[in-house]
Design a protein around this motif. Structure first.
Motif, PDB file in Angstrom:
ATOM      1  N   GLY A 145      35.758  31.894-114.545  1.00 13.67           N
ATOM      2  CA  GLY A 145      36.008  30.705-113.731  1.00 13.67           C
ATOM      3  C   GLY A 145      36.815  31.166-112.538  1.00 13.67           C
ATOM      4  O   GLY A 145      36.586  32.263-112.007  1.00 13.67           O
ATOM      5  N   GLU A 146      37.757  30.383-112.126  1.00 12.28           N
ATOM      6  CA  GLU A 146      38.624  30.840-111.042  1.00 12.28           C
ATOM      7  C   GLU A 146      39.362  32.082-111.533  1.00 12.28           C
ATOM      8  O   GLU A 146      40.025  32.049-112.572  1.00 12.28           O
ATOM      9  N   VAL A 147      39.230  33.184-110.806  1.00  9.76           N
ATOM     10  CA  VAL A 147      39.887  34.418-111.235  1.00  9.76           C
ATOM     11  C   VAL A 147      41.261  34.458-110.586  1.00  9.76           C
ATOM     12  O   VAL A 147      41.395  34.489-109.360  1.00  9.76           O
ATOM     13  N   ALA A 148      42.287  34.438-111.452  1.00 10.38           N
ATOM     14  CA  ALA A 148      43.655  34.327-110.949  1.00 10.38           C
ATOM     15  C   ALA A 148      44.314  35.689-110.794  1.00 10.38           C
ATOM     16  O   ALA A 148      45.135  35.881-109.897  1.00 10.38           O
ATOM     17  N   GLY A 149      43.975  36.641-111.666  1.00 16.07           N
ATOM     18  CA  GLY A 149      44.672  37.918-111.629  1.00 16.07           C
ATOM     19  C   GLY A 149      43.749  39.088-111.835  1.00 16.07           C
ATOM     20  O   GLY A 149      42.749  38.984-112.558  1.00 16.07           O
ATOM     21  N   VAL A 150      44.068  40.206-111.186  1.00 16.66           N
ATOM     22  CA  VAL A 150      43.367  41.459-111.414  1.00 16.66           C
ATOM     23  C   VAL A 150      44.387  42.582-111.264  1.00 16.66           C
ATOM     24  O   VAL A 150      45.248  42.535-110.378  1.00 16.66           O
ATOM     25  N   ALA A 151      44.317  43.576-112.150  1.00 11.09           N
ATOM     26  CA  ALA A 151      45.239  44.703-112.059  1.00 11.09           C
ATOM     27  C   ALA A 151      44.601  45.926-112.687  1.00 11.09           C
ATOM     28  O   ALA A 151      43.909  45.824-113.710  1.00 11.09           O
ATOM     29  N   THR A 152      44.828  47.090-112.074  1.00 14.69           N
ATOM     30  CA  THR A 152      44.279  48.330-112.609  1.00 14.69           C
ATOM     31  C   THR A 152      45.329  49.047-113.450  1.00 14.69           C
ATOM     32  O   THR A 152      46.533  48.894-113.245  1.00 14.69           O
ATOM     33  N   THR A 153      44.844  49.852-114.394  1.00 13.23           N
ATOM     34  CA  THR A 153      45.715  50.753-115.134  1.00 13.23           C
ATOM     35  C   THR A 153      45.659  52.125-114.475  1.00 13.23           C
ATOM     36  O   THR A 153      44.809  52.376-113.613  1.00 13.23           O
ATOM     37  N   SER A 154      46.530  53.032-114.934  1.00 17.04           N
ATOM     38  CA  SER A 154      46.545  54.366-114.334  1.00 17.04           C
ATOM     39  C   SER A 154      45.261  55.129-114.646  1.00 17.04           C
ATOM     40  O   SER A 154      44.926  56.086-113.962  1.00 17.04           O
ATOM     41  N   THR A 155      44.531  54.703-115.668  1.00 16.44           N
ATOM     42  CA  THR A 155      43.278  55.384-115.993  1.00 16.44           C
ATOM     43  C   THR A 155      42.075  54.737-115.311  1.00 16.44           C
ATOM     44  O   THR A 155      40.938  55.144-115.550  1.00 16.44           O
ATOM     45  N   GLY A 156      42.332  53.727-114.483  1.00 25.93           N
ATOM     46  CA  GLY A 156      41.240  53.130-113.715  1.00 25.93           C
ATOM     47  C   GLY A 156      40.599  51.924-114.368  1.00 25.93           C
ATOM     48  O   GLY A 156      39.647  51.358-113.832  1.00 25.93           O
ATOM     49  N   ASN A 157      41.100  51.532-115.540  1.00 24.26           N
ATOM     50  CA  ASN A 157      40.573  50.302-116.142  1.00 24.26           C
ATOM     51  C   ASN A 157      41.113  49.083-115.392  1.00 24.26           C
ATOM     52  O   ASN A 157      42.104  49.167-114.674  1.00 24.26           O
ATOM     53  N   LEU A 158      40.452  47.943-115.606  1.00 25.81           N
ATOM     54  CA  LEU A 158      40.848  46.711-114.916  1.00 25.81           C
ATOM     55  C   LEU A 158      41.148  45.614-115.922  1.00 25.81           C
ATOM     56  O   LEU A 158      40.352  45.383-116.847  1.00 25.81           O
ATOM     57  N   TRP A 159      42.242  44.917-115.698  1.00 26.07           N
ATOM     58  CA  TRP A 159      42.494  43.673-116.408  1.00 26.07           C
ATOM     59  C   TRP A 159      42.157  42.509-115.488  1.00 26.07           C
ATOM     60  O   TRP A 159      42.523  42.520-114.306  1.00 26.07           O
ATOM     61  N   VAL A 160      41.450  41.529-116.017  1.00 26.78           N
ATOM     62  CA  VAL A 160      41.064  40.356-115.230  1.00 26.78           C
ATOM     63  C   VAL A 160      41.464  39.105-116.011  1.00 26.78           C
ATOM     64  O   VAL A 160      41.063  38.936-117.172  1.00 26.78           O
ATOM     65  N   TYR A 161      42.266  38.266-115.396  1.00 25.18           N
ATOM     66  CA  TYR A 161      42.734  37.033-116.040  1.00 25.18           C
ATOM     67  C   TYR A 161      42.105  35.849-115.312  1.00 25.18           C
ATOM     68  O   TYR A 161      42.270  35.686-114.105  1.00 25.18           O
ATOM     69  N   THR A 162      41.340  35.050-116.058  1.00 25.99           N
ATOM     70  CA  THR A 162      40.548  33.999-115.425  1.00 25.99           C
ATOM     71  C   THR A 162      40.759  32.652-116.099  1.00 25.99           C
ATOM     72  O   THR A 162      41.071  32.571-117.283  1.00 25.99           O
ATOM     73  N   ARG A 163      40.592  31.633-115.306  1.00 27.22           N
ATOM     74  CA  ARG A 163      40.553  30.268-115.838  1.00 27.22           C
ATOM     75  C   ARG A 163      39.174  30.033-116.429  1.00 27.22           C
ATOM     76  O   ARG A 163      38.167  30.401-115.830  1.00 27.22           O
ATOM     77  N   SER A 164      39.121  29.460-117.611  1.00 29.39           N
ATOM     78  CA  SER A 164      37.839  29.276-118.289  1.00 29.39           C
ATOM     79  C   SER A 164      37.668  27.821-118.654  1.00 29.39           C
ATOM     80  O   SER A 164      38.478  26.975-118.276  1.00 29.39           O
ATOM     81  N   GLY A 165      36.607  27.537-119.383  1.00 34.26           N
ATOM     82  CA  GLY A 165      36.365  26.163-119.797  1.00 34.26           C
ATOM     83  C   GLY A 165      37.510  25.627-120.629  1.00 34.26           C
ATOM     84  O   GLY A 165      38.281  26.362-121.216  1.00 34.26           O
ATOM     85  N   GLY A 166      37.629  24.339-120.671  1.00 33.36           N
ATOM     86  CA  GLY A 166      38.741  23.719-121.360  1.00 33.36           C
ATOM     87  C   GLY A 166      39.889  23.522-120.401  1.00 33.36           C
ATOM     88  O   GLY A 166      39.650  23.437-119.216  1.00 33.36           O
ATOM     89  N   PRO A 167      41.139  23.416-120.803  1.00 39.78           N
ATOM     90  CA  PRO A 167      41.597  23.514-122.180  1.00 39.78           C
ATOM     91  C   PRO A 167      41.214  22.278-122.996  1.00 39.78           C
ATOM     92  O   PRO A 167      40.880  21.246-122.445  1.00 39.78           O
ATOM     93  N   ASN A 168      41.297  22.437-124.302  1.00 36.15           N
ATOM     94  CA  ASN A 168      41.002  21.317-125.185  1.00 36.15           C
ATOM     95  C   ASN A 168      42.301  20.711-125.679  1.00 36.15           C
ATOM     96  O   ASN A 168      43.251  21.417-125.976  1.00 36.15           O
ATOM     97  N   ALA A 169      42.308  19.405-125.773  1.00 34.70           N
ATOM     98  CA  ALA A 169      43.517  18.708-126.194  1.00 34.70           C
ATOM     99  C   ALA A 169      43.336  18.160-127.602  1.00 34.70           C
ATOM    100  O   ALA A 169      42.291  17.613-127.934  1.00 34.70           O
ATOM    101  N   THR A 170      44.345  18.346-128.422  1.00 37.62           N
ATOM    102  CA  THR A 170      44.406  17.685-129.721  1.00 37.62           C
ATOM    103  C   THR A 170      45.416  16.559-129.578  1.00 37.62           C
ATOM    104  O   THR A 170      46.608  16.798-129.401  1.00 37.62           O
ATOM    105  N   ILE A 171      44.930  15.339-129.614  1.00 35.45           N
ATOM    106  CA  ILE A 171      45.782  14.210-129.295  1.00 35.45           C
ATOM    107  C   ILE A 171      46.393  13.661-130.575  1.00 35.45           C
ATOM    108  O   ILE A 171      45.688  13.162-131.449  1.00 35.45           O
ATOM    109  N   GLY A 172      47.688  13.814-130.688  1.00 36.37           N
ATOM    110  CA  GLY A 172      48.403  13.265-131.830  1.00 36.37           C
ATOM    111  C   GLY A 172      49.126  11.998-131.424  1.00 36.37           C
ATOM    112  O   GLY A 172      49.126  11.609-130.262  1.00 36.37           O
ATOM    113  N   ALA A 173      49.753  11.353-132.385  1.00 38.10           N
ATOM    114  CA  ALA A 173      50.424  10.103-132.078  1.00 38.10           C
ATOM    115  C   ALA A 173      51.596  10.329-131.127  1.00 38.10           C
ATOM    116  O   ALA A 173      51.837   9.544-130.225  1.00 38.10           O
ATOM    117  N   SER A 174      52.320  11.426-131.326  1.00 34.48           N
ATOM    118  CA  SER A 174      53.505  11.633-130.517  1.00 34.48           C
ATOM    119  C   SER A 174      53.400  12.865-129.628  1.00 34.48           C
ATOM    120  O   SER A 174      54.206  13.047-128.731  1.00 34.48           O
TER     121      SER A 174
END
Lengths: 365, 358
Positions: free
Chosen positions: B48-77
């Motif tokens: 979804g909307e990609v909020a973060g990207v960062a490389t490691t020293s070995t060249g790998n990539l971390w990608v943090y994205t907004r995805s479907g949801g979130p889902n709500a569990t609606i309780g009384a309080s």
């Protein structure tokens, strides 16, 4: 309770030995006769109600879902050039499904998609890209034919951190790039994009194929160039734009630069629109029955009109009801194959495929 | 007649002068290329909307994205929320290696609304989540090493220790820069050479929080305002080799520079509204800053500046738009290699790999 006499003829016809597994049912054309309608119902009938009836069949049991897959309300429907069908639906969560040309389930498009909040339609463009309209995320999402996202118009609101927020009021003029419960999308031959931004705003916005805003038209109302619940859009080969203004029961027509041309107010409430391909294009509009059978409107709605692009009605077909071959609040129409109409329906969780007999100007009877 | 000719000559001279000044101030364009869709995702996984990207020293990539949801569990309080953000690791070729939290217990407790991911010099990855108001440190294998801030127990709860848009346990209304170790919509994290941790606590609290490397709260500075040392959405943060702290003060359209203890040093006001900044490593460091487009106009601004640490603009590249080599609200820049940048785009739902050519 009024008894309807839709004695569905279930005598299956095997068209040929090659198609022996495809069962068709002929659908009777009888509706409640006019002398049984109330004055209010007579007034609610589309002016073109006396248009010729088009003979048609439904393909029985067309939609085939695997065990444990459920559609939910059928919101939008569209077909690509290979005959594959895309339906989006308010399942437990909004989802978009792909079926093959025989109605077999193939896959889900856009699983867990950020923009899938509350869908309102799906369309396929000339290049087989799949466009999902989502009124919950205020986004129009373009997938390539493989099902990967390639463009997003509009933007889902960032999460309301303090809890629920009230929906925004209509803005006039609406900001060029911000939608407020959009309903539909259409394309001209040049790839320009036309967005029906219709539940809260009341405008058609035109973008180039790269998503850049060009212009917009429309305010809320029932005058020329106005809309009251702009619920559907279609674009013909010439580039003229047809906006379905549902609540005041009009189709409003514009040229490609969104200059007002004319209005068609004789075919009921345009819940959904589609335009067939080829040298002789037809405009189909669904005057859908509402999601409540206990209304005066129910008895006089629930038909699809087939029109020339100039508004002349060629014919009509369909009756409301929950059985196969009847219409149960049609919300999506596809007519990308001549004399075939696909419907997605709200109050019966399904899509249906209809085969129309050629009309008189097509050499039919 | 004579008068007006004189006047127009003077006007023309003034315009000429202003024009030459403008030409001098206009940064040069840096040529660059985009690798297009280089991250390969299976058919059923979508950014979804990609909020973060960062490389490691070995060249790998971390990608943090907004995805479907979130889902709500609606309780009384209480209304409980889960889902809404996903974190993926890719190798340098763009092949998906893993998703954090794909096992039976689901995604980590803090993954609600993606805001950022950064990798520290030890290849630990730090995940900043705006809705859970948490910054969580994972070791390279993916185990949780440290949690900063506390997720509100329920959505919209009043008086929680983590703050929820209303007054947090630390007290004080939004924008008052409440000091302490709880955040209210944090956006970014950075470290100095000693391992001290700096968190941009942007959207509601408008301050920078400093922790030592063990996660012990050290100090806090800033509150809503436009004066030096004040912030209007301090959206991104970076630390240079000397330990100076650079804060992208997005709403005030400036980058503020502080020493390691939060004393204001200087500000750069010629690079638009900085949404994402990054400082490259090595002996000659560069500062990159994105003048990202606003939500209202996906074709406005969008250029990324390359600067010296003293604020001198080296050049700029790119513009807002939806095609490759265009940017849709860049929310993160990775500049481990100063000529190979990765940018995460909110409005275009993607990561682009950019190669700078001059």
């Amino acid at each position: 309770m009024k008894t309807r006499r839709f004695s569905l003829v279930t005598a299956a016809l095997a068209l040929s030995s090659a198609a022996a597994t495809t069962l068709f049912a002929q659908i009777p054309l009888e509706r409640t006769p006019p002398d049984k309608l109330t004055p209010q119902q007579l007034a609610l009938r589309p002016k073109a109600i006396d248009a010729p009836d088009i003979k048609y069949e439904v393909v029985r049991d067309f939609m085939k879902l695997p065990p444990n897959v459920y559609l939910g309300e059928g919101i939008g429907i569209a077909r690509n050039s290979k005959g594959h069908i895309f339906v989006n639906s308010c399942a437990q969560q909004t989802k978009t499904f792909e079926f093959d040309e025989k109605g077999n389930y193939v896959r889900e498009i856009g699983k867990e998609l950020y923009g899938h909040v509350f869908c309102h339609g799906v369309r396929v463009d000339a290049q087989d890209n799949i466009w999902v309209i989502d009124e919950g995320s205020n986004s129009i999402i373009k997938f390539n034919p493989e099902g990967r996202v390639t463009m997003v118009l509009g933007r889902r609101d960032e999460w309301p951190m303090g809890g629920m927020v009230a929906p925004l009021a209509a803005l006039d003029p609406a900001p060029p790039y911000i939608f407020n419960r959009p309903t539909d999308v259409g394309f001209d031959a040049a790839g320009n994009i036309f967005v029906a931004d219709g539940y809260v705003n009341s405008r058609i916005a035109k973008y180039d194929k790269y998503g850049k805003f060009i212009k917009q038209v429309g305010t809320r109302g029932s005058g020329p160039g106005q809309f009251t619940l702009l619920h559907a859009i279609a674009v013909d080969a010439k580039g003229d734009v047809y906006g379905g203004s549902r609540s005041d029961r009009r189709i409003v027509v514009f040229d490609n630069d969104l200059n007002y041309k004319t209005v068609y107010d004789h075919v009921g409430a345009p819940w959904s629109l589609c335009i067939s391909p080829g040298p002789h294009q037809y405009l189909y509009t669904a005057n859908s029955n509402p999601d409540n059978q206990n209304t005066p409107l129910h008895e006089v709605s629930g038909q699809v009109f087939k029109m020339e692009l100039d508004g002349k009605v060629v014919g009509k077909f369909g009756v409301p009801g929950k059985e196969q071959g009847q219409f149960s609040t049609v919300h999506g129409l596809d007519c990308s194959v001549p004399n075939e109409v696909l419907t997605s329906e709200l109050t019966q969780w399904r899509m249906q495929k209809f085969i129309l007999h050629p009309t008189a100007e097509q050499g039919g009877k | 007649m004579r008068y007006s000719r004189l006047a127009s000559t003077g006007l023309a001279a003034t315009l000429l002068f202003a024009g030459s000044l403008l030409a001098q101030q206009q940064p040069r364009e840096i040529a660059f290329e985009s690798a297009g869709d280089f991250l390969k995702l299976p058919a059923d996984i979508h950014f979804g909307e990609v909020a973060g990207v960062a490389t490691t020293s070995t060249g790998n990539l971390w990608v943090y994205t907004r995805s479907g949801g979130p889902n709500a569990t609606i309780g009384a309080s209480r209304t409980y929320i889960n889902g809404g953000a996903r974190l993926f690791e890719f190798d340098r070729s763009g092949k998906l290696l893993r998703e954090i939290g794909s096992g039976p217990t689901g995604r980590p407790y803090s993954f609600l609304f993606a805001q950022g991911v950064r990798v520290d010099p030890q290849n630990n990855f730090w995940v900043v989540d705006r809705a859970s108001r948490m910054v969580v440190k994972f070791d390279p294998s993916g185990r949780v090493l440290m949690t900063l801030g506390r997720r509100p127990e329920a959505i919209g709860e009043v008086g929680s220790s983590a703050g929820s848009g209303v007054f947090g346990r630390g007290g004080g209304p939004p924008g008052s820069g409440v000091p302490g170790d709880n955040f209210n919509q944090p956006t970014d994290v950075a470290w100095d050479a000693a391992g001290n941790i700096f968190v941009a606590d942007a959207y509601t609290n408008a301050r920078v929080a400093k922790f030592d490397k063990t996660g012990r709260f050290a100090k806090s500075w800033g509150q809503t305002g436009a004066e030096p040392g004040q912030f209007n959405t301090p959206h991104s943060i970076a630390v240079d080799g000397q330990g100076n702290v650079y804060v992208a003060d997005m709403g005030n359209k400036r980058i503020q520079v502080f020493d390691n203890n939060g004393t204001f040093k200087t500000q750069f006001t010629n690079v638009g509204a900085p949404r994402a900044i990054c400082i490259s490593p090595g002996p000659q460091q560069f500062l990159y800053s994105s003048n990202s487009n606003p939500t209202e106009d996906p074709f406005l601004n969008g250029e990324i500046y390359k600067m010296q640490l003293d604020g001198t603009v080296v050049g700029k590249f790119g513009r807002a738009g939806k095609q490759f080599k265009e940017f849709g609200m860049v929310n993160a820049i990775d500049c481990r290699d100063p000529n190979t940048l990765y940018v995460a785009e909110l409005m275009n739902w993607r990561v682009q790999k950019l190669t700078l050519r001059n």
